[in-house]
Motif scaffolding. Sequence first.
Motif, PDB file in Angstrom:
ATOM      1  N   PHE A 143     -72.630  10.111 -20.515  1.00 56.20           N
ATOM      2  CA  PHE A 143     -71.650  11.092 -20.046  1.00 56.20           C
ATOM      3  C   PHE A 143     -70.227  10.555 -20.190  1.00 56.20           C
ATOM      4  O   PHE A 143     -69.302  11.294 -20.536  1.00 56.20           O
ATOM      5  CB  PHE A 143     -71.927  11.458 -18.587  1.00 56.20           C
ATOM      6  CG  PHE A 143     -70.991  12.502 -18.039  1.00 56.20           C
ATOM      7  CD1 PHE A 143     -71.263  13.851 -18.223  1.00 56.20           C
ATOM      8  CD2 PHE A 143     -69.845  12.134 -17.333  1.00 56.20           C
ATOM      9  CE1 PHE A 143     -70.399  14.820 -17.717  1.00 56.20           C
ATOM     10  CE2 PHE A 143     -68.978  13.094 -16.827  1.00 56.20           C
ATOM     11  CZ  PHE A 143     -69.253  14.443 -17.027  1.00 56.20           C
ATOM     12  N   THR A 144     -70.043   9.262 -19.911  1.00 57.18           N
ATOM     13  CA  THR A 144     -68.700   8.691 -20.029  1.00 57.18           C
ATOM     14  C   THR A 144     -68.178   8.821 -21.453  1.00 57.18           C
ATOM     15  O   THR A 144     -66.970   8.948 -21.681  1.00 57.18           O
ATOM     16  CB  THR A 144     -68.682   7.218 -19.614  1.00 57.18           C
ATOM     17  OG1 THR A 144     -69.537   6.456 -20.481  1.00 57.18           O
ATOM     18  CG2 THR A 144     -69.141   7.053 -18.178  1.00 57.18           C
ATOM     19  N   ASN A 145     -69.081   8.820 -22.437  1.00 59.39           N
ATOM     20  CA  ASN A 145     -68.645   8.943 -23.830  1.00 59.39           C
ATOM     21  C   ASN A 145     -68.132  10.341 -24.166  1.00 59.39           C
ATOM     22  O   ASN A 145     -67.484  10.529 -25.197  1.00 59.39           O
ATOM     23  CB  ASN A 145     -69.792   8.586 -24.777  1.00 59.39           C
ATOM     24  CG  ASN A 145     -70.165   7.118 -24.702  1.00 59.39           C
ATOM     25  OD1 ASN A 145     -69.329   6.272 -24.377  1.00 59.39           O
ATOM     26  ND2 ASN A 145     -71.423   6.803 -24.982  1.00 59.39           N
ATOM     27  N   LEU A 146     -68.416  11.317 -23.301  1.00 63.90           N
ATOM     28  CA  LEU A 146     -67.879  12.662 -23.506  1.00 63.90           C
ATOM     29  C   LEU A 146     -66.391  12.718 -23.189  1.00 63.90           C
ATOM     30  O   LEU A 146     -65.691  13.639 -23.620  1.00 63.90           O
ATOM     31  CB  LEU A 146     -68.617  13.673 -22.621  1.00 63.90           C
ATOM     32  CG  LEU A 146     -70.081  13.938 -22.946  1.00 63.90           C
ATOM     33  CD1 LEU A 146     -70.685  14.863 -21.885  1.00 63.90           C
ATOM     34  CD2 LEU A 146     -70.221  14.554 -24.329  1.00 63.90           C
ATOM     35  N   ASN A 147     -65.914  11.739 -22.395  1.00 65.67           N
ATOM     36  CA  ASN A 147     -64.488  11.647 -22.069  1.00 65.67           C
ATOM     37  C   ASN A 147     -63.971  12.939 -21.433  1.00 65.67           C
ATOM     38  O   ASN A 147     -62.952  13.503 -21.835  1.00 65.67           O
ATOM     39  CB  ASN A 147     -63.672  11.315 -23.325  1.00 65.67           C
ATOM     40  CG  ASN A 147     -62.269  10.842 -22.987  1.00 65.67           C
ATOM     41  OD1 ASN A 147     -62.048  10.238 -21.935  1.00 65.67           O
ATOM     42  ND2 ASN A 147     -61.312  11.113 -23.867  1.00 65.67           N
ATOM     43  N   THR A 148     -64.688  13.438 -20.429  1.00 57.52           N
ATOM     44  CA  THR A 148     -64.291  14.683 -19.777  1.00 57.52           C
ATOM     45  C   THR A 148     -64.574  14.621 -18.281  1.00 57.52           C
ATOM     46  O   THR A 148     -65.475  13.900 -17.847  1.00 57.52           O
ATOM     47  CB  THR A 148     -65.048  15.887 -20.381  1.00 57.52           C
ATOM     48  OG1 THR A 148     -64.584  17.093 -19.760  1.00 57.52           O
ATOM     49  CG2 THR A 148     -66.548  15.765 -20.159  1.00 57.52           C
ATOM     50  N   PHE A 149     -63.785  15.356 -17.521  1.00 60.18           N
ATOM     51  CA  PHE A 149     -64.060  15.570 -16.105  1.00 60.18           C
ATOM     52  C   PHE A 149     -64.735  16.913 -15.885  1.00 60.18           C
ATOM     53  O   PHE A 149     -65.065  17.261 -14.756  1.00 60.18           O
ATOM     54  CB  PHE A 149     -62.759  15.533 -15.298  1.00 60.18           C
ATOM     55  CG  PHE A 149     -62.264  14.141 -15.010  1.00 60.18           C
ATOM     56  CD1 PHE A 149     -62.653  13.477 -13.850  1.00 60.18           C
ATOM     57  CD2 PHE A 149     -61.412  13.486 -15.892  1.00 60.18           C
ATOM     58  CE1 PHE A 149     -62.205  12.203 -13.576  1.00 60.18           C
ATOM     59  CE2 PHE A 149     -60.963  12.206 -15.632  1.00 60.18           C
ATOM     60  CZ  PHE A 149     -61.364  11.559 -14.474  1.00 60.18           C
ATOM     61  N   LEU A 150     -64.925  17.679 -16.954  1.00 62.80           N
ATOM     62  CA  LEU A 150     -65.450  19.038 -16.848  1.00 62.80           C
ATOM     63  C   LEU A 150     -66.797  19.145 -17.555  1.00 62.80           C
ATOM     64  O   LEU A 150     -66.866  19.457 -18.744  1.00 62.80           O
ATOM     65  CB  LEU A 150     -64.460  20.040 -17.450  1.00 62.80           C
ATOM     66  CG  LEU A 150     -63.035  20.003 -16.893  1.00 62.80           C
ATOM     67  CD1 LEU A 150     -62.147  20.979 -17.643  1.00 62.80           C
ATOM     68  CD2 LEU A 150     -63.035  20.304 -15.397  1.00 62.80           C
ATOM     69  N   PRO A 151     -67.889  18.890 -16.850  1.00 59.72           N
ATOM     70  CA  PRO A 151     -69.210  19.010 -17.473  1.00 59.72           C
ATOM     71  C   PRO A 151     -69.524  20.467 -17.783  1.00 59.72           C
ATOM     72  O   PRO A 151     -68.885  21.386 -17.265  1.00 59.72           O
ATOM     73  CB  PRO A 151     -70.155  18.461 -16.400  1.00 59.72           C
ATOM     74  CG  PRO A 151     -69.441  18.676 -15.111  1.00 59.72           C
ATOM     75  CD  PRO A 151     -67.976  18.528 -15.413  1.00 59.72           C
ATOM     76  N   GLN A 152     -70.511  20.671 -18.635  1.00 62.42           N
ATOM     77  CA  GLN A 152     -70.949  22.031 -18.871  1.00 62.42           C
ATOM     78  C   GLN A 152     -71.565  22.592 -17.590  1.00 62.42           C
ATOM     79  O   GLN A 152     -72.149  21.880 -16.783  1.00 62.42           O
ATOM     80  CB  GLN A 152     -71.957  22.082 -20.021  1.00 62.42           C
ATOM     81  CG  GLN A 152     -71.335  21.799 -21.377  1.00 62.42           C
ATOM     82  CD  GLN A 152     -72.184  22.317 -22.522  1.00 62.42           C
ATOM     83  OE1 GLN A 152     -73.021  23.195 -22.359  1.00 62.42           O
ATOM     84  NE2 GLN A 152     -71.946  21.771 -23.709  1.00 62.42           N
ATOM     85  N   ARG A 153     -71.411  23.892 -17.426  1.00 67.10           N
ATOM     86  CA  ARG A 153     -71.872  24.531 -16.194  1.00 67.10           C
ATOM     87  C   ARG A 153     -73.373  24.351 -16.009  1.00 67.10           C
ATOM     88  O   ARG A 153     -73.859  24.178 -14.897  1.00 67.10           O
ATOM     89  CB  ARG A 153     -71.511  26.011 -16.222  1.00 67.10           C
ATOM     90  CG  ARG A 153     -71.627  26.698 -14.868  1.00 67.10           C
ATOM     91  CD  ARG A 153     -71.160  28.133 -14.965  1.00 67.10           C
ATOM     92  NE  ARG A 153     -69.764  28.199 -15.330  1.00 67.10           N
ATOM     93  CZ  ARG A 153     -69.226  29.183 -16.028  1.00 67.10           C
ATOM     94  NH1 ARG A 153     -69.967  30.174 -16.447  1.00 67.10           N
ATOM     95  NH2 ARG A 153     -67.936  29.171 -16.315  1.00 67.10           N
TER      96      ARG A 153
END
Length: 521
Positions: A143-153
């Motif tokens: 998940f950290t590799n996605l580089n986002t604070f907004l996961p898919q719903r």
Amino acid sequence: MAPHANSPTLLGGDGFHSPQSQDGRKREGSLAHETHSHLIHTDSNELHDLICVGFGPASLAIAVALHDALELPQFPQLDLQRGIPPKVAFLERQEHFNWHAGMLLEGARMQITFLKDMATQRNPRSHFTFLNYLYQNDRLIHFTNLNTFLPQRVEFEDYLRWCASHFDDVAEYSQDVLEVRPEKSRKDGNKVDVFSVTSRNMSTGKVTTRRTKHVIIATGGKPCVPKPFPQSHPRVIHSSQYGLLINRVLKNREHPYRIAVVGGGQSSAEIFESLTANFPNAKTSLIIKGTALRPSDDSPFVNEIFNPDRVDGVFSRPASTRAAAIASDRNTNYGVVRIELLERLYETLYMQRLHHESEEDWLYRILPNRTVTRVDDLSSKDNRVRLTIRNNEDSHNPVTEDMDCDLVIVAAGYLRNAHEQLLHGARGLLPGGDAPEKTWSVSRDYRVEFEHGTVSLNAGVWLQGCNEATHGLADSLLSILAVRGGEVVQSIFSGRNMKTSQFSYSNGVNGHDNGAVQDGA
């Protein structure tokens, strides 16, 4: 905090989990399963300490806060016997835990940071943080590799299900709560000290009445389908049903359907985009009242209105100035769309200009300044409905146009007044007496205000997710649930001033919070 399976639940003298709690209620097995909470099932015939009506995110946050409060000696100020969980039950109408199943659209992302989960802002070391969920499911590093604070719903919904699974011992599904009624249980008592909660099993029809000292009503919102749209029609659905019904109603993805989406907010824009991707030959129109789709404001300073500590300021204001302040901030959450989605939609419409010289050939259209004034059923003719639409582009000379549709999707938000019906039998306890125009009000800690002296201090009703007018725009959103869950647990089991409690945090982690209704409680 130690791994969940090794957390100090009902510790025996040897440090291991006791198979039976100190009050005699049994726990399955000698060790609590990894997905068990510290809460234990209570028979429906026993007097409960707390019953929650509804088991969505709002009640789930309360369950998590109560679990964390039993992590001894973390919250010694609570009035709980050491090692003995309170007798609680969560009654949910759905067959299993579900969070906006109809809006789990492919690729749709959360509109708030994952740090606004069920626990982090209240207790970052809780077992129930989103980060621990990722860790437990072996996805944290990925998940950290996605580089986002907004996961898919869809992933956040899975996180909520994971949290809820820990409370299967105390959550009862398919329970349609019919009423919450006050009782006086003491002999010659003149105060209500118990509430009866009556529910019907949706599968068996069996009616059960449970008695409890405290009740939390957190039923969430009821889909709003305003006039002139029919309340029950197979070709007119609410946006909350979209993902569940779309493929049942429109079975052929290649068919040239005529579809209308009504609404100018995030949900309607997401559905419009989904339709353009999944029904490439359909003529799809987005009908909006305003002059254009407008972006949500999720800038850092504006976003602070969703901080948990802002609730104090909102509640303390006079009603008149409070209403004006809430109205001025509505564009952070209502009738607005995230800028990334607006840009994608604009590009989709722009590409039509490349391929079609005439707008008449466009498959996808946004129709501003429109109001649906009438809906006619054409099912006897061709299984469609006809919308009569007023075009207000020329305000001095509005014109009317008709649109025949195979499906109409209404994104008109939610009604949050279920507590009025549930508490109908308690209206005699309204301050000043019952009157048709009166509605229930709550104090700062969300406790229903009854006529003074009629309800014991050791009993009461709390409302969740329906207090926007007094507690601010965040009331129906995920943003404050972790902190609010702790406040409610403290209010019920401690009675102390919440500002001095370890449950309250004035420096919650902020994140984008211009959520559409599907990110609410």
